[in-house]
Design a protein around this motif. Structure first.
Motif: not given
Lengths: 502, 502
Positions: A271-276, A281-283, A332-339
Motif C-alpha cells: 500500500l505504501r509503495h502504491l501511494v508513492e 505520478s501526480i507530481v 516511482a517506477l524502479f523503487q515504488s512500483f517494482l518493489n
C-alpha cells in the motif's frame, strides 16, 4: 613598537592552546577586565592555506539546498503570474480509437508469452521422448551416439528457435505497427510499446533459458552443473502454466525456473509503495503541465530560426524540470512500483537499481540504473557473445546498439517520429564511456568527481532536455503549431520537409 | 509456481554474498550461459527502508552544485538578452566635493587616535609622578593610603575619561555629520563612516586598556597578574608613538601593549591576498551593476503599490545575488584583506572569523563571523558589564543595542536615510537567538540542521536582500526615480512623506 613575543613563534605554538585565548563565558570578578590578552597565540584563519585543518563546509550544503528551493519557488511564482494555472483535467484529449487499440494491445501482447509456452511445451515433449530413446540405447557406441545427439539437438533447436523468432518478432512488429499508425496519443502509445518490449524480452529469455536447460537435461556435464537453486524445479517440470504466469508478472526480464522468494506478502508495504507511485505520478503530471509544457511551447520559435543562444537558454531552463521529472519517475517506477510488484509476487531479489547517482563512470551508470535490463543484456547478449569468442568491447557495442534500437522504439514510435535521436543518444554513450573510464583510473577523488559531473551534465542537464525538446519539436512539426506555421508560410508539414528545405 | 527457496529466506542471507550474484566480467567458456542464476539471493533496493545500509548521496551533492551553476548561468543569459551589458566605467558619477571631503576625513579621522595618545601621554606622566610619591610615602599607614590612592586614581581617571570621551565623540560626530550632509555618493560615504567607526573603537580600546594597565602599575594585585605576554613592554613604556602606530594599522580593534608576531613578512603571501581582494572586488562590482541594479530598479514599482507577491518574488531573486556578493565580500575583507594586512604588520593572530557557515545557533554566528568586533565587544562591553554584576542576558542585549546603533550608522548615514532598518535587523536577532538556542539543545543533528537553516534563511535569504531593497527604495524615494514619480503625482519626495500619506 612592541618586540615580537619570542614564545609565540610560527612553529612552536601548541594547537591545543587555541581555546585558552577565549575568555570564560562567565568572567571572574577581576579588576583588570580591559587588559585581557585577546591575541595571545599565533592562529591562522581557518580558510587560509596555512591552516592545519580544513574546516567543515556542511553549512554550505544546507545553503545549496535552500538556494535551490528558493530559486525554484521563485520560478514557480513567476510561472504562476505569467500563465496562471495550466493544470486541467478536461484538456487531455485522447481519441476513443486510441483507448480501444490500447486495450486490445494490452490483452494481445501477453498472448505471445503463451505462444512461447506452447512452443516450449512441444519442445519439452520432444526432449522427453529423446531422453527415453537415449536411455534405451545407452551402453552402445558412446562417441558416435553423442555426435548424433548433438546434431539432433541442434536441428531440433533450429526448429524451436524459428517458431520463437516468428512469435517474438510478430509481438514487437504488431505492437509497433498499431502504436505508430493507430494510436495518436503519445502517452498511451508509450505504455503499449513499453509493454510489448517487456514481453518481447521475457519471451527471448524464456526461450533461451529453456534451450540451455533442455541441453543440460539431455547432455548433462558434471563439470558445469546447473545452479543449485533450480534443483527444486528441474526441467521439464518448470514448463508449466503456473511457472509461466509467475514469470509473466515477476519484476524481472530474466527467466529462471526458480527465484528466491519472500515468505509472505506485507500488504502495508504494498500500500505504501502504491501511494508513492500515485503521489509521484501526480507530481510529475503537474510539473509537466504547469512548467514543462509552456517552456517547450515557447522554445519552438527559437528552434525554428535556430537561435542557438536562446536554444541553450531554453535547454538550461528545461533541464531543471526534466531532471526533477526524471528523478521522480525513476523513484516511482524502479523503487515504488517494482518493489510493490515484487512484494505482491513475493519476489525476493529487489536489486532493481544500484547507486547510479554516485557513478564516476558512465559505464557504471548503464549497468546500475536499470538492473532488470542490465541483467537481461548481460545473461542473454553480452555473456553468450563473449563466450563465443567475441571481444568484450565489441560485445558491449552490440549491447548498446540493441539498447539504442529499443530506446528508439520506445520514444520514436509513440511520438510518430523515428528521428533517431534516442538511438544516437545511446551511441554517444560509447565515447563518453571511453572518456570516463580514463578519468576513473586517475588517482584521488578528482577523477571520480569529474566523472560524476560529466555523467550529470551529459545525461541529465543536456541529454534529456535536448532529446525532449527535439521530439517535442518533431511532434509539433508533424501535428502541432509549427506545422500550422509552416502551412501559413506555404511549406508542407513534417520534420523531413524542414530538413530538406535547409 | 516454483516453491520458495528455503535457503534464501528474509533473515538468513549473508550480506557478504551480494557480489557473488554478479557474473564475472570475463565469463568462462561455459555451455550454459543462458541459465546463470541472476536472482540467486534475497536483496533489498538500496533506497528501501528495508535496506540495512543507507547509500551514499555524494552524487546528489555534485548535482546540486551543477544545477546551481546551470540555473544561474541561464539567468545570466536571460539578463544579458534583456539588458545587454550594463557595466560601464563612466557611469559612476560622483561629485568632486565627495572626493575632497572623503580625503579630508581620511586624514582627519586618525588624528583622534593621536589625540588619544597625547591624553594617555599626560596620564602616564601623572601616573609616574604618583608612583614616585607613593614609593616615598611607603611604609606609612597602608590602609588609609590605599583608600586615598584609590580616590586619587578614580578622580584622575574621571578627568582622563572626560577628555577621551570628548575626543572619541567628536571623531564619530564629525565624520557622521560630513558623510550625512556633504558626501552624496553612498560608496565613498560608507568607506568614510567605516573608517571613523573603526578608529572610534580603537580609541575606546586604547583608553580603557591603558586605564587598567595604569591601575595595575599603581596598585598591583599579585593575585591577578597582567598577562605574561605584556611583560616585554610594561606600562608606561607602551605609551610610545611607535606602539600607537602599530595599533593604528594592526588588524584588530583591541589594544594590547604586545601582540603575538610572526618572524617575517612573506611578500608573495601579501601579493596573493591583494590579488584576491582586487579580483573579488571586480566580481562584486560586476554582479551589482549587471544583476543587482536592474533587479532593484524594477522592484520599485512593486514596492510602491505594495504588491506583496511581487515583492516576495523580487526578494527571492535578489537573495541569490546578494548572497553571492556577501560571500565574496566576506572573503575579500575578512580572509584576503585582513590576512594581507596582518602579514604586512607581522600580526600573528589571524583568527578574524570562525566557521560561521556551519553555525546552528544565531548567537554563535554573531560571535564568529566578525572576530575583531566580537573581541572588542567581549573585552570592553560584555565582560566589564558582567563583572559589575549585570546579568549576562542583559549585557548581551546591551551589546546588540550598541551593535545595532553602529550598523545603522554604517548603513543609514551613507545612504542619507536613517530609517532604522539596520538597527531593527540587529534587534530581531535577539528573539532568533532565543529560538535557535532552544533548537541547539535538541538531541541529534536535526536541531542543528534546523538552526543552520534558520540562520541562512533569516540572515542571507531574507534579511539582507530585504534590507538592501528597503535602503535602495528609501534612497530612490529621496533622490531617484520614485521621487520623480511622486513629484509627478503631486507628492513631495522622501520616505517620511510616503509613510505619512499611508
Amino acid at each position: 613598537m612592541p618586540r615580537p613575543a619570542a614564545s609565540h613563534n610560527r612553529t612552536g605554538q601548541p594547537r591545543g592552546s587555541k581555546g585558552s585565548a577565549n575568555p570564560p563565558r562567565q568572567p571572574q570578578r577581576s579588576k583588570y577586565r580591559h587588559v585581557f590578552a585577546t591575541h595571545a597565540v599565533q592562529r591562522d584563519s581557518c580558510l587560509s592555506p596555512d591552516a592545519q585543518a580544513t574546516p567543515s563546509f556542511v553549512g554550505f550544503r544546507n545553503l545549496m539546498v535552500l538556494v535551490l528551493i528558493f530559486s525554484n519557488l521563485r520560478l514557480m511564482i513567476e510561472n504562476f503570474r505569467k500563465y496562471g494555472v495550466l493544470i486541467c483535467f478536461h484538456c487531455h484529449d485522447y481519441r476513443r480509437q486510441d483507448v480501444i487499440y490500447g486495450f486490445l494491445l494490452y490483452f494481445l501482447v501477453p498472448c505471445h508469452l503463451f505462444a512461447a509456452f506452447i512452443i516450449e511445451l512441444a519442445a519439452a515433449q520432444q526432449a522427453k521422448s529423446a531422453l527415453g530413446r537415449m536411455k534405451k540405447a545407452s551402453g552402445a557406441d558412446t562417441c558416435k551416439k553423442q555426435e548424433e545427439a548433438r546434431k539432433s539437438f541442434n536441428s531440433t533447436w533450429r526448429i524451436i528457435a524459428f517458431f520463437h523468432a516468428i512469435n517474438a518478432t510478430f509481438n514487437l512488429a504488431i505492437a509497433t505497427y498499431v502504436v505508430y499508425y493507430h494510436i495518436h496519443h503519445p502517452g498511451i502509445g508509450t505504455l503499449c510499446e513499453l509493454h510489448a518490449v517487456i514481453v518481447w524480452l521475457k519471451v527471448c529469455s524464456y526461450a533461451l533459458t529453456n534451450r540451455d536447460l533442455r541441453h543440460a537435461l539431455l547432455h548433462p556435464n558434471p563439470a558445469q552443473p546447473l545452479p543449485s537453486l533450480y534443483k527444486s524445479c528441474p526441467y521439464p517440470q518448470n514448463i508449466s502454466w503456473a511457472n509461466l504466469c509467475y514469470f509473466w508478472w515477476a519484476p524481472t526480464l530474466v527467466y529462471q525456473p526458480v527465484y528466491p522468494r519472500t515468505p509472505s506478502i506485507r500488504w502495508t508495504f504494498v500500500l505504501r509503495h502504491l501511494v508513492e507511485v500515485t503521489g509521484l505520478s501526480i507530481v510529475i503530471w503537474i510539473a509537466s503541465a504547469q512548467y514543462a509544457a509552456p517552456l517547450l511551447q515557447n522554445s519552438l520559435s527559437n528552434l525554428l530560426v535556430l537561435d542557438f543562444v536562446s536554444i541553450l537558454e531554453r535547454i538550461m531552463k528545461l533541464s531543471t524540470i526534466s531532471l526533477f521529472c526524471w528523478l521522480c519517475g525513476f523513484f516511482a517506477l524502479f523503487q515504488s512500483f517494482l518493489n510493490a510488484l515484487a512484494e505482491v509476487t513475493r519476489f525476493a531479489d529487489r536489486e532493481f537499481y544500484g547507486e547510479w547517482w554516485n557513478v564516476s563512470s558512465i559505464r557504471t551508470y548503464w549497468t546500475t540504473w536499470n538492473k532488470p535490463v542490465t541483467n537481461f543484456m548481460r545473461r542473454h547478449v553480452y555473456s553468450p557473445l563473449v563466450g563465443r569468442g567475441c571481444p568484450p568491447a565489441a560485445a558491449q557495442i552490440i549491447v548498446f546498439l540493441l539498447s539504442g534500437v529499443l530506446h528508439e522504439l520506445l520514444v520514436g514510435v509513440p511520438t510518430h517520429n523515428i528521428i533517431g535521436v534516442a538511438f544516437a543518444g545511446m551511441m554517444v554513450q560509447i565515447p563518453l564511456i571511453a572518456l570516463t573510464d580514463r578519468l576513473q583510473m586517475m588517482r584521488g577523488v578528482r577523477g571520480k568527481v569529474a566523472g560524476n559531473v560529466i555523467f550529470w551534465i551529459s545525461f541529465c542537464l543536456v541529454g534529456q532536455p535536448l532529446a525532449a525538446l527535439l521530439y517535442f519539436f518533431a511532434w509539433q512539426a508533424k501535428y502541432g503549431s509549427v506545422s500550422r506555421e509552416w502551412q501559413e508560410r506555404g511549406m508542407k508539414g513534417g520534420l523531413g520537409e524542414l530538413l530538406r528545405r535547409r
